[in-house]
Design a protein around this motif. Structure first.
Motif, mmCIF file in Angstrom:
data_model
loop_
_atom_site.group_PDB
_atom_site.id
_atom_site.type_symbol
_atom_site.label_atom_id
_atom_site.label_comp_id
_atom_site.label_asym_id
_atom_site.label_seq_id
_atom_site.Cartn_x
_atom_site.Cartn_y
_atom_site.Cartn_z
ATOM 1 N N UNK A 122 0.811 -1.215 0.000
ATOM 2 C CA UNK A 122 0.000 0.000 0.000
ATOM 3 C C UNK A 122 0.847 1.269 0.000
ATOM 4 N N UNK A 123 2.154 1.132 -0.180
ATOM 5 C CA UNK A 123 3.047 2.286 -0.175
ATOM 6 C C UNK A 123 3.666 2.503 -1.550
ATOM 7 N N UNK A 124 3.880 3.756 -1.909
ATOM 8 C CA UNK A 124 4.633 4.071 -3.118
ATOM 9 C C UNK A 124 6.099 3.743 -2.877
ATOM 10 N N UNK A 149 14.932 4.737 -1.284
ATOM 11 C CA UNK A 149 15.547 5.837 -2.030
ATOM 12 C C UNK A 149 16.914 5.399 -2.527
ATOM 13 N N UNK A 150 17.385 6.071 -3.556
ATOM 14 C CA UNK A 150 18.738 5.833 -4.060
ATOM 15 C C UNK A 150 19.347 7.175 -4.406
ATOM 16 N N UNK A 163 21.641 2.980 -1.724
ATOM 17 C CA UNK A 163 20.240 2.583 -1.620
ATOM 18 C C UNK A 163 19.846 2.541 -0.141
ATOM 19 N N UNK A 164 18.734 3.157 0.167
ATOM 20 C CA UNK A 164 18.228 3.177 1.541
ATOM 21 C C UNK A 164 16.878 2.472 1.570
ATOM 22 N N UNK A 186 15.973 -0.125 9.285
ATOM 23 C CA UNK A 186 16.594 0.500 8.120
ATOM 24 C C UNK A 186 17.928 -0.168 7.809
ATOM 25 N N UNK A 187 18.221 -0.278 6.524
ATOM 26 C CA UNK A 187 19.588 -0.614 6.089
ATOM 27 C C UNK A 187 19.893 0.192 4.838
#
Length: 218
Positions: free
Chosen positions: A51-53, A59-60, A65-66, A207-208
């Motif tokens: 359900x998320x964009x 992000x990159x 890349x996060x 997070x990685x």
């Protein structure tokens, strides 16, 4: 005489230190003898809460890349019983034989816990052959062996070699071999990296970050 003896000891220790440093510098790199496998962004399939964009969980920027998730996020597809993830599934390079290697540099911020950051998917009677989990600052093989301690908030080089014929997985941290384990039987395998909240006791936010992702084979 005592001074001469002390000097000899100092010289001997310096020689030992120098030899050890030379041996470390000359140690074989995990990628020696392997051939680089080329792949592009077309080979990176993003899996994220359905359900998320993409930009809400990935992000990159400048090659980094996060990946991030929250423990109450939705799974990657509607109806899936799995826990939340934001991962890259490397496509186009699935394998059933040979010797394959994944290389990448990862960064996990303070506080992320109960999260899988890298996997070899595929096994004879279960889902995966390898999971590397961050638990309270340590990188672990599943929830057991500590592969690297105190990995929070620093860049770490990871190399994972899967020798399918030998049924072995070898893990290197910053170029040093840390663990050799049996795989989980023949299957079609592929690599994944990112963040996957695998444990019910995982931190609320996980997070990685990754850079320098490469594949090799021989």
């Amino acid at each position: 005489m005592k001074m001469a003896s002390c000097l000899k000891k100092v010289v001997f220790l310096l020689l030992l230190s120098s030899l050890a440093a030379q041996q470390h510098l000359c140690a074989a790199d995990p990628t020696d003898g392997f051939t680089r496998v080329q792949f592009t962004d077309q080979n990176r399939k993003l899996q994220k809460p359905y359900d998320k964009a993409p930009e809400d969980r990935y992000s990159k920027v400048d090659g980094v890349e996060k990946f991030w998730i929250y423990t109450n996020d939705k799974p990657f597809k509607e109806g899936s019983p799995t826990r939340p993830r934001t991962e890259i599934r490397i496509t186009g390079h699935d394998y059933t034989s040979g010797v394959w290697q994944f290389e990448g540099n990862f960064f996990v911020p303070q506080g992320t816990s109960g999260a899988i950051i890298m996997q070899i998917f595929g096994a004879a009677n279960e889902a995966t052959t390898l999971q590397l989990r961050v638990i309270n600052g340590d990188l672990k093989y599943y929830g057991n062996n500590v592969v690297a301690a105190n990995i929070y908030s620093r860049w770490v080089r990871l190399n994972v070699i899967h020798n399918v014929g030998a049924g072995e997985v070898t893990i290197f941290i910053d170029g040093d071999q840390k663990l050799v384990v049996n795989d989980h039987g023949g299957a079609t395998f592929y690599f994944k990296y990112g963040v996957y909240g695998a444990l019910s006791g995982s931190s609320n936010y996980m997070e990685s970050r990754w850079k320098g992702i490469k594949l090799f084979k021989k």
